[in-house]
Design a protein around this motif. Structure first.
Motif, PDB file in Angstrom:
ATOM      1  N   TRP A 234      -4.908  10.649   7.124  1.00 51.26           N
ATOM      2  CA  TRP A 234      -3.966   9.929   6.249  1.00 51.26           C
ATOM      3  C   TRP A 234      -2.623   9.603   6.900  1.00 51.26           C
ATOM      4  O   TRP A 234      -1.729   9.089   6.251  1.00 51.26           O
ATOM      5  CB  TRP A 234      -3.723  10.751   4.963  1.00 51.26           C
ATOM      6  CG  TRP A 234      -4.988  10.913   4.195  1.00 51.26           C
ATOM      7  CD1 TRP A 234      -5.781  12.020   4.123  1.00 51.26           C
ATOM      8  CD2 TRP A 234      -5.661   9.887   3.437  1.00 51.26           C
ATOM      9  NE1 TRP A 234      -6.897  11.765   3.370  1.00 51.26           N
ATOM     10  CE2 TRP A 234      -6.849  10.466   2.925  1.00 51.26           C
ATOM     11  CE3 TRP A 234      -5.381   8.561   3.145  1.00 51.26           C
ATOM     12  CZ2 TRP A 234      -7.748   9.745   2.142  1.00 51.26           C
ATOM     13  CZ3 TRP A 234      -6.277   7.837   2.351  1.00 51.26           C
ATOM     14  CH2 TRP A 234      -7.437   8.433   1.863  1.00 51.26           C
TER      15      TRP A 234
ATOM     16  N   MET B 221      -8.107   5.396   4.359  1.00 48.07           N
ATOM     17  CA  MET B 221      -6.796   4.884   4.778  1.00 48.07           C
ATOM     18  C   MET B 221      -6.906   3.534   5.489  1.00 48.07           C
ATOM     19  O   MET B 221      -6.100   2.630   5.246  1.00 48.07           O
ATOM     20  CB  MET B 221      -6.133   5.918   5.695  1.00 48.07           C
ATOM     21  CG  MET B 221      -4.906   5.415   6.386  1.00 48.07           C
ATOM     22  SD  MET B 221      -3.460   6.219   5.780  1.00 48.07           S
ATOM     23  CE  MET B 221      -2.174   5.485   6.769  1.00 48.07           C
TER      24      MET B 221
ATOM     25  N   VAL C 134       0.709   5.313   0.411  1.00 44.93           N
ATOM     26  CA  VAL C 134      -0.259   6.289   0.938  1.00 44.93           C
ATOM     27  C   VAL C 134       0.279   7.703   0.880  1.00 44.93           C
ATOM     28  O   VAL C 134       1.411   7.972   1.312  1.00 44.93           O
ATOM     29  CB  VAL C 134      -0.583   6.008   2.428  1.00 44.93           C
ATOM     30  CG1 VAL C 134      -1.692   6.948   2.918  1.00 44.93           C
ATOM     31  CG2 VAL C 134      -0.956   4.569   2.663  1.00 44.93           C
TER      32      VAL C 134
ATOM     33  N   THR D 153       0.855  -1.196   0.000  1.00 42.29           N
ATOM     34  CA  THR D 153       0.000   0.000   0.000  1.00 42.29           C
ATOM     35  C   THR D 153       0.889   1.243   0.000  1.00 42.29           C
ATOM     36  O   THR D 153       1.789   1.362   0.835  1.00 42.29           O
ATOM     37  CB  THR D 153      -0.890   0.017   1.260  1.00 42.29           C
ATOM     38  OG1 THR D 153      -1.712  -1.151   1.249  1.00 42.29           O
ATOM     39  CG2 THR D 153      -1.769   1.250   1.304  1.00 42.29           C
TER      40      THR D 153
END
Ligand code: ASP
Length: 315
Positions: free
Chosen positions: A252, A217, A169, A167
């Motif tokens: 986030w 998230m 971000v 992932t």
């Protein structure tokens, strides 16, 4: 069509886009073989003795420039750190004349960082025969050695890439690191790649069969094997595209509670520079799952591999 033919021997490294898994693995394998040397007390190899590497950085850099310099030094190359602020580029000399001037002094390899997308590729198109250009990061386009070192770091911990969920971000929109990570990991056959961030920083065109976009998230981090956090690149935003740092951290940021949603042995990564307290908390950045400083160490070995390979030391 990608910007690099992926069958011909690679002359420059401008982007990872279009490179095959085999080509990327070859860089990682060479880096693996050089890594032990990079970490020995006497850490020099004579591989690039007599060759000259120029760091041509038009944008600030801490890690990348130092890392290329150390990598070149450990291969016994001579290194010139071209001081753009004090150079004739400030007197209006064109980029091409700067290149020609340094080529005339018999420099072999240029690491180019520039705020504009495409500058390293432009120089590569005009480089004299035998001269190599390596992209040290251009605009939001590509940062190929960061992509390689991120893949290298993941592979060292979790070699079964096909079964991993990674992932990424944050500010994907402005991140050349995200783009190069995507190219490297997809070429290596990563299981699942998730991209997450506020809508204004998550370009829809990155959605593909092997890239899933997330606007939440927690969902993006759940059961991930690797979480790569990115900085907000405010210097590339004409206007504020996100709420305050505090709100951003809430929505986030990677904190211990969020990290607990990922797999218990998930790796935490960040290309640096970190904005602690914004996209990542101290306890996570310095915690047991963080490999952020291993990324930095691995960067030296990866850059040694790239320079050695492109200058013909590993055929
Ligand atoms: N150091 C990385 C880059 O040059 C990431 C960042 O600046 O946030 O792209």
């Amino acid at each position: 069509m990608s910007e690099q033919a992926n069958d011909a021997a690679l002359r420059h490294l401008i982007t990872l886009d279009g490179l095959s898994g085999a080509q990327i693995s070859e860089f990682l394998d060479i880096a693996e073989s050089l890594r032990a040397t990079a970490e020995r007390p006497v850490n020099k190899l004579p591989i690039l003795r007599g060759r000259t590497v120029v760091n041509l950085f038009f944008e600030p850099s801490t890690r990348t420039r130092t890392s290329f310099e150390l990598a070149a030094t450990r291969l016994s190359a001579d290194v010139v750190n071209f001081d753009v602020a004090a150079s004739s580029t400030k007197k209006g000399e064109t980029l091409l004349d700067t290149l020609r001037t340094l080529e005339a002094m018999r420099c072999d390899l240029f690491v180019v960082r520039h705020q504009e997308n495409g500058t390293p590729e432009y120089l590569a198109r005009h480089a004299a025969p035998g001269v190599v250009i390596v992209n040290g990061g251009d605009g939001n386009h590509a940062h190929p050695t960061q992509g390689l070192l991120d893949a290298f770091t993941i592979r060292r911990h979790k070699p079964d890439l096909h079964n991993l969920t990674v992932t990424i971000v944050g500010d994907i929109q402005h991140s050349r690191v995200a783009r190069s990570d995507i190219h490297a990991l997809q070429a290596l056959g990563i299981g699942q790649l998730r991209l997450a961030g506020p809508a204004a920083l998550l370009p829809e065109q990155l959605q593909s069969s092997r890239c899933q976009l997330f606007h939440d998230m927690d969902a993006a981090v759940r059961d991930a094997d690797v979480v790569i956090m990115l900085r907000l690149q405010k210097e590339r935003m004409a206007k504020a595209l996100v709420e305050s740092d505090r709100d951003y951290a809430r929505d986030w940021g990677l904190n211990a509670d969020r990290l607990a949603l990922a797999r218990p042995d998930a790796l935490v990564m960040h290309p640096g520079p970190m904005n602690r307290g914004v996209e990542i908390t101290d306890d996570v950045a310095d915690g047991p799952q963080s490999v952020i400083f291993q990324q930095v160490s691995n960067g030296v070995a990866v850059r040694m591999a790239v320079m050695a390979k492109l200058l013909g030391a590993f055929q």
